[in-house]
Design an enzyme around this catalytic site. Structure first.
Site, PDB file in Angstrom:
ATOM      1  N   ARG A 147     -72.398   3.934-134.626  1.00 24.81           N
ATOM      2  CA  ARG A 147     -71.105   3.865-135.299  1.00 24.81           C
ATOM      3  C   ARG A 147     -70.940   5.147-136.098  1.00 24.81           C
ATOM      4  O   ARG A 147     -71.898   5.617-136.733  1.00 24.81           O
ATOM      5  CB  ARG A 147     -71.052   2.649-136.237  1.00 24.81           C
ATOM      6  CG  ARG A 147     -69.688   2.409-136.838  1.00 24.81           C
ATOM      7  CD  ARG A 147     -69.692   1.300-137.873  1.00 24.81           C
ATOM      8  NE  ARG A 147     -70.170   1.786-139.160  1.00 24.81           N
ATOM      9  CZ  ARG A 147     -70.134   1.032-140.260  1.00 24.81           C
ATOM     10  NH1 ARG A 147     -69.692  -0.222-140.202  1.00 24.81           N
ATOM     11  NH2 ARG A 147     -70.558   1.516-141.414  1.00 24.81           N
ATOM     12  N   TYR A 159     -64.654   3.880-146.831  1.00 23.10           N
ATOM     13  CA  TYR A 159     -65.610   2.901-146.317  1.00 23.10           C
ATOM     14  C   TYR A 159     -66.632   3.558-145.385  1.00 23.10           C
ATOM     15  O   TYR A 159     -66.291   4.415-144.571  1.00 23.10           O
ATOM     16  CB  TYR A 159     -64.892   1.773-145.543  1.00 23.10           C
ATOM     17  CG  TYR A 159     -65.941   1.026-144.780  1.00 23.10           C
ATOM     18  CD1 TYR A 159     -66.164   1.274-143.434  1.00 23.10           C
ATOM     19  CD2 TYR A 159     -66.838   0.209-145.472  1.00 23.10           C
ATOM     20  CE1 TYR A 159     -67.216   0.675-142.772  1.00 23.10           C
ATOM     21  CE2 TYR A 159     -67.893  -0.380-144.824  1.00 23.10           C
ATOM     22  CZ  TYR A 159     -68.092  -0.138-143.465  1.00 23.10           C
ATOM     23  OH  TYR A 159     -69.138  -0.709-142.845  1.00 23.10           O
ATOM     24  N   ASP A 210     -65.299   1.723-137.369  1.00 28.09           N
ATOM     25  CA  ASP A 210     -64.836   0.565-138.135  1.00 28.09           C
ATOM     26  C   ASP A 210     -63.644   0.975-138.997  1.00 28.09           C
ATOM     27  O   ASP A 210     -63.782   1.782-139.913  1.00 28.09           O
ATOM     28  CB  ASP A 210     -65.992   0.087-139.042  1.00 28.09           C
ATOM     29  CG  ASP A 210     -65.702  -1.261-139.696  1.00 28.09           C
ATOM     30  OD1 ASP A 210     -66.645  -1.873-140.229  1.00 28.09           O
ATOM     31  OD2 ASP A 210     -64.534  -1.707-139.651  1.00 28.09           O
ATOM     32  N   HIS A 212     -62.021  -1.081-140.785  1.00 23.89           N
ATOM     33  CA  HIS A 212     -62.259  -1.904-141.988  1.00 23.89           C
ATOM     34  C   HIS A 212     -60.985  -2.507-142.570  1.00 23.89           C
ATOM     35  O   HIS A 212     -60.716  -2.377-143.773  1.00 23.89           O
ATOM     36  CB  HIS A 212     -62.997  -1.080-143.036  1.00 23.89           C
ATOM     37  CG  HIS A 212     -64.011  -1.900-143.788  1.00 23.89           C
ATOM     38  ND1 HIS A 212     -63.780  -2.414-145.032  1.00 23.89           N
ATOM     39  CD2 HIS A 212     -65.240  -2.300-143.450  1.00 23.89           C
ATOM     40  CE1 HIS A 212     -64.833  -3.094-145.450  1.00 23.89           C
ATOM     41  NE2 HIS A 212     -65.747  -3.038-144.506  1.00 23.89           N
ATOM     42  N   GLU A 236     -63.265  -1.325-134.566  1.00 18.64           N
ATOM     43  CA  GLU A 236     -63.516  -2.596-135.287  1.00 18.64           C
ATOM     44  C   GLU A 236     -62.545  -2.801-136.441  1.00 18.64           C
ATOM     45  O   GLU A 236     -62.157  -1.874-137.126  1.00 18.64           O
ATOM     46  CB  GLU A 236     -64.941  -2.570-135.822  1.00 18.64           C
ATOM     47  CG  GLU A 236     -65.303  -3.714-136.727  1.00 18.64           C
ATOM     48  CD  GLU A 236     -66.663  -3.558-137.357  1.00 18.64           C
ATOM     49  OE1 GLU A 236     -67.422  -2.675-136.929  1.00 18.64           O
ATOM     50  OE2 GLU A 236     -66.952  -4.291-138.309  1.00 18.64           O
ATOM     51  N   GLU A 262     -66.209 -10.206-138.447  1.00 18.77           N
ATOM     52  CA  GLU A 262     -67.325 -10.317-139.394  1.00 18.77           C
ATOM     53  C   GLU A 262     -66.951 -11.175-140.592  1.00 18.77           C
ATOM     54  O   GLU A 262     -67.828 -11.765-141.214  1.00 18.77           O
ATOM     55  CB  GLU A 262     -67.801  -8.949-139.854  1.00 18.77           C
ATOM     56  CG  GLU A 262     -66.851  -8.190-140.713  1.00 18.77           C
ATOM     57  CD  GLU A 262     -67.411  -6.836-141.126  1.00 18.77           C
ATOM     58  OE1 GLU A 262     -67.944  -6.105-140.271  1.00 18.77           O
ATOM     59  OE2 GLU A 262     -67.335  -6.523-142.323  1.00 18.77           O
ATOM     60  N   ARG A 283     -67.177 -10.568-133.720  1.00 22.88           N
ATOM     61  CA  ARG A 283     -68.161 -10.068-134.685  1.00 22.88           C
ATOM     62  C   ARG A 283     -68.750 -11.152-135.591  1.00 22.88           C
ATOM     63  O   ARG A 283     -69.541 -10.834-136.481  1.00 22.88           O
ATOM     64  CB  ARG A 283     -67.501  -9.016-135.566  1.00 22.88           C
ATOM     65  CG  ARG A 283     -67.098  -7.769-134.867  1.00 22.88           C
ATOM     66  CD  ARG A 283     -68.133  -6.672-134.961  1.00 22.88           C
ATOM     67  NE  ARG A 283     -68.336  -6.165-136.303  1.00 22.88           N
ATOM     68  CZ  ARG A 283     -69.534  -5.860-136.782  1.00 22.88           C
ATOM     69  NH1 ARG A 283     -70.605  -6.051-136.030  1.00 22.88           N
ATOM     70  NH2 ARG A 283     -69.675  -5.393-137.989  1.00 22.88           N
ATOM     71  N   GLU A 339     -75.192  -5.239-134.479  1.00 17.65           N
ATOM     72  CA  GLU A 339     -75.212  -4.252-135.557  1.00 17.65           C
ATOM     73  C   GLU A 339     -76.584  -4.283-136.229  1.00 17.65           C
ATOM     74  O   GLU A 339     -77.146  -5.353-136.484  1.00 17.65           O
ATOM     75  CB  GLU A 339     -74.117  -4.560-136.588  1.00 17.65           C
ATOM     76  CG  GLU A 339     -74.103  -3.582-137.746  1.00 17.65           C
ATOM     77  CD  GLU A 339     -72.945  -3.804-138.689  1.00 17.65           C
ATOM     78  OE1 GLU A 339     -72.246  -4.825-138.547  1.00 17.65           O
ATOM     79  OE2 GLU A 339     -72.736  -2.961-139.580  1.00 17.65           O
ATOM     80  N   TRP A 402     -59.945  -3.290-149.113  1.00 21.35           N
ATOM     81  CA  TRP A 402     -61.116  -2.387-149.094  1.00 21.35           C
ATOM     82  C   TRP A 402     -61.810  -2.516-147.754  1.00 21.35           C
ATOM     83  O   TRP A 402     -61.930  -3.590-147.185  1.00 21.35           O
ATOM     84  CB  TRP A 402     -62.111  -2.738-150.213  1.00 21.35           C
ATOM     85  CG  TRP A 402     -63.312  -1.872-150.091  1.00 21.35           C
ATOM     86  CD1 TRP A 402     -63.433  -0.558-150.446  1.00 21.35           C
ATOM     87  CD2 TRP A 402     -64.554  -2.217-149.477  1.00 21.35           C
ATOM     88  NE1 TRP A 402     -64.657  -0.077-150.129  1.00 21.35           N
ATOM     89  CE2 TRP A 402     -65.377  -1.040-149.533  1.00 21.35           C
ATOM     90  CE3 TRP A 402     -65.068  -3.366-148.897  1.00 21.35           C
ATOM     91  CZ2 TRP A 402     -66.698  -1.030-149.033  1.00 21.35           C
ATOM     92  CZ3 TRP A 402     -66.352  -3.364-148.386  1.00 21.35           C
ATOM     93  CH2 TRP A 402     -67.144  -2.200-148.479  1.00 21.35           C
TER      94      TRP A 402
HETATM   95  C1  CS2 Z   1     -69.047  -3.501-142.440  1.00 25.57           C
HETATM   96  C2  CS2 Z   1     -69.877  -4.045-143.554  1.00 25.57           C
HETATM   97  O1  CS2 Z   1     -71.047  -3.545-141.211  1.00 25.57           O
HETATM   98  C3  CS2 Z   1     -69.810  -3.525-141.141  1.00 25.57           C
HETATM   99  O2  CS2 Z   1     -69.160  -3.509-140.092  1.00 25.57           O
HETATM  100  O3  CS2 Z   1     -67.779  -4.005-142.295  1.00 25.57           O
HETATM  101  O4  CS2 Z   1     -70.579  -2.969-144.086  1.00 25.57           O
HETATM  102  C4  CS2 Z   1     -69.120  -4.740-144.672  1.00 25.57           C
HETATM  103  O5  CS2 Z   1     -68.331  -3.792-145.355  1.00 25.57           O
HETATM  104  C5  CS2 Z   1     -70.124  -5.368-145.617  1.00 25.57           C
HETATM  105  O6  CS2 Z   1     -70.934  -6.246-144.878  1.00 25.57           O
HETATM  106  C6  CS2 Z   1     -69.427  -6.109-146.728  1.00 25.57           C
HETATM  107  O7  CS2 Z   1     -70.384  -6.725-147.556  1.00 25.57           O
HETATM  108 MG    MG Z   2     -67.148  -3.978-140.284  1.00 26.02          MG
END
Ligand code: CS2
Ligand code: MG
Length: 402
Positions: A147, A159, A210, A212, A236, A262, A283, A339, A402
């Site tokens: 990534r 991020y 990502d 995000h 993502e 996620e 995810r 991941e 965020w």
């Molecule tokens: C992220 C994470 O791993 C990822 O894809 O989206 O780092 C996420 O920000 C954290 O798990 C939040 O606690």
């Molecule tokens: Mg993520």
């Protein structure tokens, strides 16, 4: 066999983790990860004050019945706190069953469908140049998939960048830090980032990114289309996923594969996305998605729609989740990728584990159960410290994602 004790353990070796340990009258115990980044104590209380009393005396082999009891019996269904608590209990019960029957959990899940679990690492850099260099370091470590996240000129923080090389821990002590975001500035940098990575390393390495939760559907469609020449493995969290239908717009504009989930905690968060093939990878993760038991339901539903898994595996999911995820990943037919954000050395010492990394793949090992343990003597050295994920505002001060 009967459950005799339920401990909720909180430790902070580099970051906060919550772990459940379920003990039985035959001396076998199981571990489950109950970590919810930034809201850890909510899950600890849910387990300690509300779930634990209902488990004492139950037969830990009745994994499905206990799952149904905790899900339906809560009345207030779903949500990250509830499903993380249920996920933790579920992991611990699979761990107990594997240990009692002296087999690794993946053998209880139907056996291995593959020799190993392909993982992706996390190359990042404050600049495009630094991020490109970081990709090379992951390739040199044997990763088949990386990534890539880079800083955005004009933004102090973004991020996925900074706070560690092999791992990325976004949570910080004290009250939430405030980042400033500009989608325009971000969209101006991402295509160049991947053009540079492909130019430097060619097309053999899988590349992921990502977004995000920060784009609108049409912005995501635009970015997906601009990234098509670089053949990403996935883009993502392009769009906040509460509105599943929004992905119809993204899908109309790009063939870049999409991954989301996620922050999902039951299959109900994803049924439209899966039924309409609006995404390519789901995810959802063991810890936040109701455990191995529910993740198998989600994976089976995804398989019917030719969607593969791509479980979340960030630093804030403990080695217990990583171990459980690998047993799950090994056993399902529609595995996509896992991941693998490494943990700090202190974390690995508190949670000794059997899983191993080799040539871009992880394997859970063949220890009975999940193959992970918990060192109380070391855990005690790291008391809980309240920590929060950052929040994000636009340049004009508007609260954002965020
Ligand atoms: C992220 C994470 O791993 C990822 O894809 O989206 O780092 C996420 O920000 C954290 O798990 C939040 O606690
Ligand atoms: Mg993520």
């Amino acid at each position: 066999m009967k459950i005799t004790d339920v401990e909720v353990l909180v430790t902070s070796p580099g970051r906060n983790f919550v772990t459940i340990r379920i003990r039985t009258d035959e001396g076998v115990y199981g571990l489950g990860d109950a970590t919810l980044n930034g809201r850890e104590l909510a899950v600890a209380s849910y387990l300690r004050d509300h779930v634990a009393p209902c488990l004492i005396g139950r037969n830990p082999f009745q994994i499905e019945d206990i799952w149904q009891y905790l899900y339906r019996g809560a009345y207030w269904r779903r949500g990250p706190v509830t499903m993380t608590a249920i996920g933790a209990v579920d992991m611990a019960l699979w761990d107990i069953k594997g240990k009692a029957l002296n087999v690794p959990v993946y053998e209880l899940l139907g056996g291995a469908c593959r020799n190993g679990v392909m993982v992706y690492g996390h190359a990042n850099g404050q600049s495009v140049g630094e991020a490109v260099e970081a990709v090379g370091r992951y390739i040199d470590m044997g990763y088949k998939a990386v990534r890539v996240q880079a800083g955005v000129p004009g933004l102090k923080a973004t991020y996925g960048v900074g706070r560690g090389d092999l791992f990325y821990e976004p949570a910080g002590e004290g009250l939430p830090s405030e980042d400033v975001w500009s989608t325009e500035k971000y969209l101006a940098t991402v295509p160049e980032l991947f053009a540079r990575v492909r130019e430097e390393y060619g097309r053999d390495v899988h590349l992921l990114h990502d977004a995000h939760h920060r784009l609108t559907p049409i912005e995501a469609g635009r970015l997906g289309r601009e990234l098509e020449p670089y053949s990403l493995f996935w883009l993502e969290d392009a769009v906040p996923a509460e509105q599943q239908e929004a992905f119809r717009i993204v899908r109309q504009h790009t063939t870049t594969p999409l991954a989301v989930g996620e922050i999902f905690n039951t299959i109900h968060d994803a049924t439209v996305l899966l039924r309409e093939n609006l995404i390519d990878y789901l995810r959802m993760t063991v810890v936040h998605g109701g455990g191995i038991t529910h993740l198998r339901t989600a994976a089976a539903y995804a398989a019917v729609h030719q969607v593969r898994t791509g479980c979340h595996g960030a630093t804030d999911l403990s080695p217990v989740t990583m171990a459980a995820a690998l047993h799950f990943d090994l056993s399902i037919p529609n595995f996509g990728i896992q991941e693998y954000m490494r943990h700090t050395p202190e974390t690995d010492e508190v949670f000794p584990h059997a899983y191993t990394f080799s040539d871009g793949y992880l394997h859970p090992g063949d220890a009975p159960g999940l193959g992970v343990d918990y060192r109380d003597d070391l855990a005690e050295r790291y008391p809980y410290k309240r920590a929060y994920l950052p929040v994000s505002r636009l340049e004009d001060g508007t609260m954002f994602n965020w």
